[in-house]
Design a protein around this motif. Structure first.
Motif, PDB file in Angstrom:
ATOM      1  N   ALA A   1      -9.517   5.091  -8.995  1.00 17.93           N
ATOM      2  CA  ALA A   1     -10.186   6.207  -8.328  1.00 17.93           C
ATOM      3  C   ALA A   1      -9.175   7.220  -7.803  1.00 17.93           C
ATOM      4  CB  ALA A   1     -11.055   5.683  -7.183  1.00 17.93           C
ATOM      5  N   ALA A   2      -7.990   6.750  -7.448  1.00 21.94           N
ATOM      6  CA  ALA A   2      -6.977   7.633  -6.870  1.00 21.94           C
ATOM      7  C   ALA A   2      -6.338   8.546  -7.900  1.00 21.94           C
ATOM      8  CB  ALA A   2      -5.898   6.800  -6.170  1.00 21.94           C
ATOM      9  N   ILE A   3      -6.189   8.076  -9.154  1.00 18.08           N
ATOM     10  CA  ILE A   3      -5.373   8.860 -10.083  1.00 18.08           C
ATOM     11  C   ILE A   3      -5.993   9.117 -11.458  1.00 18.08           C
ATOM     12  CG2 ILE A   3      -3.228   8.102  -8.998  1.00 18.08           C
ATOM     13  CD1 ILE A   3      -2.840   6.224 -11.391  1.00 18.08           C
ATOM     14  N   ALA A   4      -7.006   8.352 -11.871  1.00 23.75           N
ATOM     15  CA  ALA A   4      -7.454   8.444 -13.262  1.00 23.75           C
ATOM     16  C   ALA A   4      -8.314   9.687 -13.510  1.00 23.75           C
ATOM     17  CB  ALA A   4      -8.231   7.194 -13.652  1.00 23.75           C
ATOM     18  N   ASP A   5      -8.050  10.364 -14.640  1.00 18.73           N
ATOM     19  CA  ASP A   5      -8.884  11.484 -15.068  1.00 18.73           C
ATOM     20  C   ASP A   5     -10.138  10.988 -15.772  1.00 18.73           C
ATOM     21  OD1 ASP A   5      -7.104  13.701 -14.310  1.00 18.73           O
ATOM     22  OD2 ASP A   5      -5.768  12.817 -15.789  1.00 18.73           O
ATOM     23  N   ARG A   6     -10.025   9.881 -16.462  1.00 24.45           N
ATOM     24  CA  ARG A   6     -11.182   9.252 -17.113  1.00 24.45           C
ATOM     25  C   ARG A   6     -10.868   7.793 -17.351  1.00 24.45           C
ATOM     26  NH1 ARG A   6     -10.636   9.437 -23.036  1.00 24.45           N
ATOM     27  NH2 ARG A   6      -8.665  10.474 -23.573  1.00 24.45           N
ATOM     28  N   ALA A   7     -11.888   7.009 -17.649  1.00 23.22           N
ATOM     29  CA  ALA A   7     -11.724   5.571 -17.864  1.00 23.22           C
ATOM     30  C   ALA A   7     -12.356   5.167 -19.182  1.00 23.22           C
ATOM     31  CB  ALA A   7     -12.355   4.779 -16.722  1.00 23.22           C
ATOM     32  N   LEU A   8     -11.657   4.325 -19.925  1.00 24.72           N
ATOM     33  CA  LEU A   8     -12.178   3.717 -21.143  1.00 24.72           C
ATOM     34  C   LEU A   8     -12.376   2.231 -20.877  1.00 24.72           C
ATOM     35  CD1 LEU A   8      -9.813   5.365 -23.793  1.00 24.72           C
ATOM     36  CD2 LEU A   8     -12.106   6.108 -23.111  1.00 24.72           C
TER      37      LEU A   8
ATOM     38  N   ALA B   1      -8.219  -1.121   7.807  1.00 21.63           N
ATOM     39  CA  ALA B   1      -8.271   0.267   7.360  1.00 21.63           C
ATOM     40  C   ALA B   1      -7.084   0.665   6.512  1.00 21.63           C
ATOM     41  CB  ALA B   1      -8.372   1.203   8.560  1.00 21.63           C
ATOM     42  N   PHE B   2      -6.053  -0.224   6.374  1.00 21.12           N
ATOM     43  CA  PHE B   2      -4.940   0.130   5.510  1.00 21.12           C
ATOM     44  C   PHE B   2      -5.312   0.039   4.043  1.00 21.12           C
ATOM     45  CE2 PHE B   2      -4.402  -4.453   6.239  1.00 21.12           C
ATOM     46  CZ  PHE B   2      -4.304  -4.926   4.955  1.00 21.12           C
ATOM     47  N   ALA B   3      -6.489  -0.544   3.730  1.00 20.21           N
ATOM     48  CA  ALA B   3      -6.955  -0.574   2.346  1.00 20.21           C
ATOM     49  C   ALA B   3      -7.267   0.842   1.891  1.00 20.21           C
ATOM     50  CB  ALA B   3      -8.225  -1.421   2.240  1.00 20.21           C
ATOM     51  N   PRO B   4      -7.124   1.121   0.551  1.00 21.43           N
ATOM     52  CA  PRO B   4      -7.366   2.481   0.065  1.00 21.43           C
ATOM     53  C   PRO B   4      -8.708   3.044   0.461  1.00 21.43           C
ATOM     54  CG  PRO B   4      -6.355   1.131  -1.632  1.00 21.43           C
ATOM     55  CD  PRO B   4      -6.684   0.217  -0.482  1.00 21.43           C
ATOM     56  N   GLU B   5      -9.734   2.198   0.533  1.00 16.21           N
ATOM     57  CA  GLU B   5     -11.053   2.701   0.867  1.00 16.21           C
ATOM     58  C   GLU B   5     -11.632   2.028   2.105  1.00 16.21           C
ATOM     59  OE1 GLU B   5     -13.501   2.375  -2.581  1.00 16.21           O
ATOM     60  OE2 GLU B   5     -12.208   3.591  -3.814  1.00 16.21           O
TER      61      GLU B   5
ATOM     62  N   ALA C   1       0.829  -1.207   0.000  1.00 14.80           N
ATOM     63  CA  ALA C   1       0.000   0.000   0.000  1.00 14.80           C
ATOM     64  C   ALA C   1       0.863   1.256   0.000  1.00 14.80           C
ATOM     65  CB  ALA C   1      -0.928  -0.016   1.214  1.00 14.80           C
ATOM     66  N   SER C   2       1.935   1.268   0.800  1.00 14.22           N
ATOM     67  CA  SER C   2       2.790   2.464   0.858  1.00 14.22           C
ATOM     68  C   SER C   2       3.540   2.668  -0.448  1.00 14.22           C
ATOM     69  CB  SER C   2       3.773   2.348   2.022  1.00 14.22           C
ATOM     70  OG  SER C   2       4.619   1.223   1.860  1.00 14.22           O
ATOM     71  N   GLU C   3       3.998   1.561  -1.059  1.00  8.39           N
ATOM     72  CA  GLU C   3       4.685   1.675  -2.358  1.00  8.39           C
ATOM     73  C   GLU C   3       3.719   2.160  -3.435  1.00  8.39           C
ATOM     74  OE1 GLU C   3       8.132  -1.776  -1.967  1.00  8.39           O
ATOM     75  OE2 GLU C   3       6.085  -2.329  -2.475  1.00  8.39           O
ATOM     76  N   SER C   4       2.486   1.686  -3.381  1.00 10.73           N
ATOM     77  CA  SER C   4       1.484   2.136  -4.350  1.00 10.73           C
ATOM     78  C   SER C   4       1.207   3.623  -4.179  1.00 10.73           C
ATOM     79  CB  SER C   4       0.189   1.340  -4.177  1.00 10.73           C
ATOM     80  OG  SER C   4       0.393  -0.024  -4.448  1.00 10.73           O
ATOM     81  N   ASP C   5       1.055   4.065  -2.930  1.00 16.07           N
ATOM     82  CA  ASP C   5       0.812   5.490  -2.685  1.00 16.07           C
ATOM     83  C   ASP C   5       1.959   6.343  -3.213  1.00 16.07           C
ATOM     84  OD1 ASP C   5      -1.583   4.914  -1.490  1.00 16.07           O
ATOM     85  OD2 ASP C   5      -0.802   4.986   0.565  1.00 16.07           O
ATOM     86  N   ARG C   6       3.194   5.867  -3.012  1.00 16.50           N
ATOM     87  CA  ARG C   6       4.351   6.608  -3.499  1.00 16.50           C
ATOM     88  C   ARG C   6       4.342   6.674  -5.025  1.00 16.50           C
ATOM     89  NH1 ARG C   6       8.937   4.035  -0.980  1.00 16.50           N
ATOM     90  NH2 ARG C   6       9.391   2.878  -2.881  1.00 16.50           N
ATOM     91  N   LEU C   7       3.974   5.556  -5.660  1.00 19.01           N
ATOM     92  CA  LEU C   7       3.889   5.540  -7.116  1.00 19.01           C
ATOM     93  C   LEU C   7       2.831   6.527  -7.597  1.00 19.01           C
ATOM     94  CD1 LEU C   7       4.548   4.361  -9.910  1.00 19.01           C
ATOM     95  CD2 LEU C   7       2.833   2.587  -9.458  1.00 19.01           C
ATOM     96  N   PHE C   8       1.676   6.570  -6.932  1.00 17.98           N
ATOM     97  CA  PHE C   8       0.625   7.509  -7.330  1.00 17.98           C
ATOM     98  C   PHE C   8       1.113   8.951  -7.244  1.00 17.98           C
ATOM     99  CE2 PHE C   8      -2.671   4.223  -5.677  1.00 17.98           C
ATOM    100  CZ  PHE C   8      -2.449   3.455  -6.802  1.00 17.98           C
TER     101      PHE C   8
END
Length: 493
Positions: free
Chosen positions: A207-214, A485-489, A176-183
């Motif tokens: 949900a954390a980073i995308a401007d739109r989804a295809l 609670a360490f999950a993103p949501e 989770a921490s590595e993912s947050d750093r990547l984001f």
């Protein structure tokens, strides 16, 4: 003018239409999520943009110019760099991390003819600084964890300063921490004008980073969703049915105790714990990367010794010294990295669906070394039908299948013979929603065994398991909402 324009792209493999008229655009400085079930055409599209495959028809324009790369190196020179899900494509064992980071520069001869180790380390460190990662430059790439191998690939791509970065399931092996750093890094790079095509089955990532989804299905783009993305609608568009109909049935009743672990320690100084698994139930172990989930499964499967503790299987003392001992006792395991641990290499014979399923059962199915009958083919046919594996037939190469279908074949391997305990390490890694539901239903349909799943995604644990435990510092505790609670949501409502 868009940075990338794709118009009516088509690509077929024999009678299979992988792409059937894909059209999309990507602007500078935006992050576009690409969603789709396994087999929807995402990988084929990425391979064409990366120069691995050529399109049958259609056009691609990059920065207003015709774009048809004949190799990944040519695509990179034009501004498109791809980080694939498989870390086998990043580098090889025997190379240092520094060498792996500079691999592209070695290949295109952009480094000086004479270059010192100190010079290599200096350039590699500069690439890590751009990415914001901290990796051991002199470590053998083959000795890295799956997460660190993924970080090497991402750092190398970011160091090449591409116009368009394509990321295929980049957080599948990250904590989770590595993912947050990547984001944070991706959002910073987006502000500099970098465009990112982000492929993932994890809606929390998108949900954390995308401007739109295809959304792709059947080789075409069937939906587009602007931020804030309605993921329920997007997933229903992706799988072609409502989410209610995709959910598994009622949980089975818990039967007799199958496996018990008493006073166990994974490390000499880690907390002791007990664990009991019952027939007909699915138990999930979740926690951050490095918490000890894989170590627990490896200890049960006989490939890693316990520091302390006793195991009991069906009332008898169980102490396997090898994986073969575990299999004979009725314990089966699908490890985390299926491409390294469960599949024969593409160049080797025996990489068909049928041979992949039969591999650990050859001694039973073909006694005295004689290969006769069609047991392999019969089992593969049953698996294709039961698990809805999308393949041309039982003799199709496992490497022609999507990630989700490969995982179904790995599961089918252990469904082909009775077992009392099934161990699954990150079974949904790189698996789309539709394939995940097929796998969950197959797992939950068995009342004759217990199933233990290790997953770093609490949402997956909640979706599949009857009971959930959290592993922390190689110790095991019962799951509660605050521990999840360490999950993103956090816990879903």
């Amino acid at each position: 003018m868009p940075l990338l324009r794709v118009d009516q792209l088509r690509r077929s493999f024999a009678q299979t239409k992988a792409l059937n008229g894909v059209s999309l655009t990507i602007q500078r400085g935006e992050i576009v999520a690409l969603m789709g079930a396994n087999g929807a055409g995402k990988s084929t599209l990425v391979k064409i943009l990366s120069g691995v495959l050529a399109a049958d028809s259609g056009t691609v324009q990059m920065k207003g110019h015709s774009f048809a790369p004949r190799s990944p190196a040519e695509a990179a020179r034009a501004g498109i760099v791809t980080v694939h899900q498989s870390t086998d494509l990043v580098a090889a064992a025997g190379q240092t991390v520094a060498d792996a980071l500079l691999l592209n520069r070695f290949a295109n001869r952009s480094l000086p003819f004479f270059v010192s180790r100190a010079g290599i380390r200096k350039q590699a460190q500069a690439m890590l600084a751009i990415a914001g990662f901290d990796l051991p430059l002199d470590r053998d790439f083959g000795d890295l964890s799956a997460a660190d191998r993924q970080l090497v690939g991402i750092a190398r791509a970011l160091g090449n300063r591409a116009d368009l970065l394509i990321l295929d399931e980049p957080t599948a092996s990250l904590s989770a921490s590595e993912s947050d750093r990547l984001f944070e890094i991706l959002l910073r790079l987006r502000r500099t004008g970098l465009a990112i095509l982000y492929i993932s089955h994890r809606t929390a990532d998108l949900a954390a980073i995308a401007d739109r989804a295809l959304v792709m299905r059947g080789g075409v783009v069937v939906g587009a969703f602007a931020r804030p993305i309605d993921f329920d609608r997007a997933i229903e568009t992706m799988i072609g049915r409502s989410l209610e109909s995709a959910r598994p049935g009622e949980r089975t009743a818990r039967g007799e105790a199958v496996f018990t672990l008493r006073d166990a320690r994974l490390l000499p100084d880690s907390p002791a714990f007990d664990l009991s698994l019952h027939a007909g139930e699915v138990v999930a172990i979740t926690g951050v990367l490095g918490a000890g989930k894989s170590s627990l499964l490896s200890s049960i499967f006989g490939t890693q010794p316990l520091a302390q503790g006793e195991m009991v299987l069906d009332g008898w003392r169980y102490a396997p010294k090898t994986a073969a001992d575990a299999i004979v006792a009725g314990v089966a395991m699908a490890a985390e990295d299926r491409q390294r641990s469960s599949l024969m290499p593409p160049s080797w014979p025996g990489n068909s669906i049928a041979a992949t399923i039969s591999l650990p059962h050859l001694a039973r199915w073909y006694r005295h070394g004689f290969l006769f009958g069609d047991r392999e083919k019969r089992e593969a046919d049953k698996a294709i039908d039961r698990l809805h594996i999308k393949a041309s037939g039982p003799l199709a190469s496992i490497w022609t299948l999507s990630g989700g279908n490969q995982q179904k074949v790995v599961l089918a391997r252990w469904e082909a013979e009775p077992s009392r305990l099934l161990l699954l390490d990150e079974p949904f890694q790189g698996v789309d929603v539709g394939a995940r539901q097929d796998i969950i239903q197959a797992i939950r349909s068995r009342s004759d065994r217990a199933t233990l799943i290790a997953t770093s995604d609490p949402e997956e644990a909640i979706e599949v398991a009857d009971r959930i435990f959290v592993m922390d510092r190689h110790g095991l505790v019962a799951a509660t909402p605050d521990r999840l609670a360490f999950a993103p949501e956090g816990l879903p409502a």
